[in-house]
Design a protein around this motif. Sequence first.
Motif, PDB file in Angstrom:
ATOM      1  N   ASN A 348       0.835  -1.192   0.000  1.00  0.00           N
ATOM      2  CA  ASN A 348       0.000   0.000   0.000  1.00  0.00           C
ATOM      3  C   ASN A 348       0.877   1.253   0.000  1.00  0.00           C
ATOM      4  O   ASN A 348       1.880   1.312   0.712  1.00  0.00           O
ATOM      5  N   THR A 349       0.508   2.259  -0.814  1.00  0.00           N
ATOM      6  CA  THR A 349       1.335   3.462  -0.970  1.00  0.00           C
ATOM      7  C   THR A 349       1.610   4.143   0.369  1.00  0.00           C
ATOM      8  O   THR A 349       2.756   4.467   0.693  1.00  0.00           O
ATOM      9  N   ALA A 350       0.592   4.401   1.156  1.00  0.00           N
ATOM     10  CA  ALA A 350       0.760   5.090   2.438  1.00  0.00           C
ATOM     11  C   ALA A 350       1.648   4.285   3.380  1.00  0.00           C
ATOM     12  O   ALA A 350       2.483   4.844   4.104  1.00  0.00           O
ATOM     13  N   THR A 351       1.478   2.969   3.366  1.00  0.00           N
ATOM     14  CA  THR A 351       2.280   2.108   4.243  1.00  0.00           C
ATOM     15  C   THR A 351       3.743   2.116   3.825  1.00  0.00           C
ATOM     16  O   THR A 351       4.646   2.144   4.672  1.00  0.00           O
ATOM     17  N   ILE A 352       4.003   2.103   2.511  1.00  0.00           N
ATOM     18  CA  ILE A 352       5.374   2.158   2.014  1.00  0.00           C
ATOM     19  C   ILE A 352       6.070   3.431   2.482  1.00  0.00           C
ATOM     20  O   ILE A 352       7.193   3.402   2.994  1.00  0.00           O
ATOM     21  N   VAL A 353       5.388   4.562   2.316  1.00  0.00           N
ATOM     22  CA  VAL A 353       5.983   5.843   2.726  1.00  0.00           C
ATOM     23  C   VAL A 353       6.182   5.886   4.241  1.00  0.00           C
ATOM     24  O   VAL A 353       7.226   6.342   4.725  1.00  0.00           O
ATOM     25  N   ALA A 354       5.206   5.393   5.002  1.00  0.00           N
ATOM     26  CA  ALA A 354       5.297   5.424   6.466  1.00  0.00           C
ATOM     27  C   ALA A 354       6.469   4.582   6.970  1.00  0.00           C
ATOM     28  O   ALA A 354       7.259   5.028   7.810  1.00  0.00           O
ATOM     29  N   PHE A 355       6.555   3.340   6.461  1.00  0.00           N
ATOM     30  CA  PHE A 355       7.655   2.486   6.887  1.00  0.00           C
ATOM     31  C   PHE A 355       9.002   3.038   6.421  1.00  0.00           C
ATOM     32  O   PHE A 355      10.000   2.966   7.144  1.00  0.00           O
TER      33      PHE A 355
END
Length: 468
Positions: A348-355
């Motif tokens: 998921n895009t948001a998860t990639i950026v967050a991690f």
Amino acid sequence: MKDVSVATRLDRLPITRMHLMAVLVVGLGIFFDLYEVFLAGTVSTALKDDFHVGEDQLKPLLASAFVGAFIGAVVMSRIADRLGRRRAFYLTLAVYSAFSVLAAFSPNVEMLIVCRFLAGLGIGGELPLCDAYLSDLLPARHRGRLIGWAYTVGFCGVPLAGFLALGIVPHSYLGVDGWRWMFLIGGLGAALCWMLRRRLPESPRWLEAMGRHEEADRVVRLFEESAHQGTVTPSQSQPPVAPAPVEKAPLRRLVTPPWRTRTVMLVIFQILQVFGYYGFGTLAPLVLASKGYDIVHSLTFSALSFVGYPVGSLLSVLVIERIERKHLIMLSAFGMLAFGLGFGYAHNTATIVAFGFCYTLVSNLFSNAYHVYQGELFPTRLRATGAGGAYSLSRLASAVMPYVLLPLLMNHGANAVFVFIACAMTAVIVNIGLLGPRTTGRSLEELTTADAPATLGTGVPVKTAHQR
């Protein structure tokens, strides 16, 4: 004043404008060093299109600067211990600046690889030299915090490389490809920093260790006058110490007792840590491309993730004197392990950026802590050589890294890359936990007395006579 050592006088000083100027100017040098290190990863996707770089050429392209840095770290660090910190500072930035500018005009990938290698000769010695110089200069009670500030300035170069790549690399300006402007900006910025470094004083600790007592006294007096102290009266916590006699510092001392254990610990650490630290920064755009994102999206995600570098560095300023250095390294290494696995498995895009953001944030708690740490482990005459020699192996490991991580990425996907990184960081935690000494708040002289390394296995600091 003749019965008080340079080290004692330096540790008694409050923070002065001269200290802050040194931290800022050294931080700017770190800025362009880290900008260059992360440059290859951010422009690698563009070079695939411009020079039609395949996997076989991408490996040496990513590795070339690190191979040069391996040689540069060994040579420049030894120059710093033999000829002085200032001379080595001039040389590192001059070499990097010249060949980074030349890289911008490379007509083919072969010349770019050569220029990256030669620029790496300058890059290699920069960080361990900064660690040694600032450790020499700064009062013990402020050492970690101020070195953390220098790296906070420096790590602003990482998101700059990411956002510049996002805005510049996909386009051409004045008929020049965007990736070429990236190299020009780095080289010209380093040249400006080279001019600012002309104002830095030589390390007084190094001058005293070389027997140049009058010069050392002159530099310390400048700091004392900057603090409006003139002469400093002895304090109860730091009694007068006569200047130490000049001693020879052959390299073999690093591999014989009492320094051998620290050398072994730092060598193991530097070989392993690069897979966690530089592995993410160098391969993040390629990992995202393997997940199906195009160049613009992968550069966008990388740039957003890279914001974590200066944020994490700034966070280190708040905690680096509150948490024992070795424990901070271990805790942040565990954070890299956890967030790296999350990034590898995220879709998921948001998860990639967050991690990605969390990974880079905690990795700079890790980085700042170990850069302070490695500058505290060896005596003055071997400080740059000890830190730089071990650090050179991290650069060599970084050169090997693409040949290990790229095949894992291409053949087994991002998950396999981050499982490998997790294993490396686990080994880092065990190594530091078993062999690392406690250093926070202790003077360099206390840490580098002949009996100090004897307690490495327990991690319990040696107590000096006035502490018992």
